[in-house]
Design a protein around this motif. Sequence first.
Motif, PDB file in Angstrom:
ATOM      1  N   ARG A   3       0.833  -1.199   0.000  1.00 21.52           N
ATOM      2  CA  ARG A   3       0.000   0.000   0.000  1.00 21.52           C
ATOM      3  C   ARG A   3       0.869   1.250   0.000  1.00 21.52           C
ATOM      4  O   ARG A   3       1.993   1.238   0.502  1.00 21.52           O
ATOM      5  N   ASP A  31       4.711  -1.932   2.958  1.00 18.97           N
ATOM      6  CA  ASP A  31       4.019  -0.688   2.625  1.00 18.97           C
ATOM      7  C   ASP A  31       4.995   0.463   2.396  1.00 18.97           C
ATOM      8  O   ASP A  31       6.085   0.500   2.971  1.00 18.97           O
ATOM      9  N   ASP A 181      -4.708   5.647   3.290  1.00 22.04           N
ATOM     10  CA  ASP A 181      -4.340   4.533   2.417  1.00 22.04           C
ATOM     11  C   ASP A 181      -4.754   4.934   1.003  1.00 22.04           C
ATOM     12  O   ASP A 181      -5.930   4.835   0.626  1.00 22.04           O
ATOM     13  N   THR A 183      -3.824   3.589  -1.774  1.00 20.90           N
ATOM     14  CA  THR A 183      -4.014   2.438  -2.660  1.00 20.90           C
ATOM     15  C   THR A 183      -5.458   1.965  -2.650  1.00 20.90           C
ATOM     16  O   THR A 183      -6.031   1.615  -3.690  1.00 20.90           O
ATOM     17  N   ASN A 184      -6.063   1.981  -1.468  1.00 17.58           N
ATOM     18  CA  ASN A 184      -7.424   1.457  -1.315  1.00 17.58           C
ATOM     19  C   ASN A 184      -8.460   2.533  -1.011  1.00 17.58           C
ATOM     20  O   ASN A 184      -9.609   2.217  -0.708  1.00 17.58           O
TER      21      ASN A 184
END
Length: 205
Positions: A3, A31, A181, A183-184
């Motif tokens: 991430r 990460d 986050d 990435t998500n």
Amino acid sequence: MARILAISDIHGHVDALHVLLKYANYQSSRDELFLVGDYIDKGPNSEETLKAVEHLVLEGAYAIMGNHEKCALDDIAIGKTAWIKWKTFLQSLPLYIERKPFLFVHAGIRTGIPLHEQKITDLLTIREPFFNQPVQEDITVVFGHTPTNRLGVNVGSLWKQQKKIGIDTGAGQQQYLSLIDLTNSLQYRILLANQLDSQVEILSF
């Protein structure tokens, strides 16, 4: 899954930083963590926050300079010694980090100007000229410095426009500290009046 994580404007709230990283299960071997400046001042424990940031960097995280770190260096330059032991670390902090598709910078940029030609004062303190102009570059600017509620969103919320994500959720005003986050598209936030693990909220953005 690896991430890309970001946090800004910790302002001495080292305990909340640790709670968020633990709750999000941050792993330095997996990460990428970007710390977006203003680690010191306003909050309860600037010294311990700098120690934590330095430790995170040694483990592989990335930290950039905020305007409060620049002020600390300016104080050192005129003979004030409060931050002298941190001089080397503070001087090592870059003004921005480009990690496509993101640009991590403390305050923002003047769009259309090459990064290496940006003024230090803009990178560390710019506000309206950045907020009010669409980003021309093919990158999303992730920034702190200005608490997001000053940009018209609710206290503790992220500010998001095309190619801009504001992530300072008001720790300097004793409001929320947030770990993002990217990435998500998740926001982990904690209300600083209540720093228990169970009080971390997870929001989508």
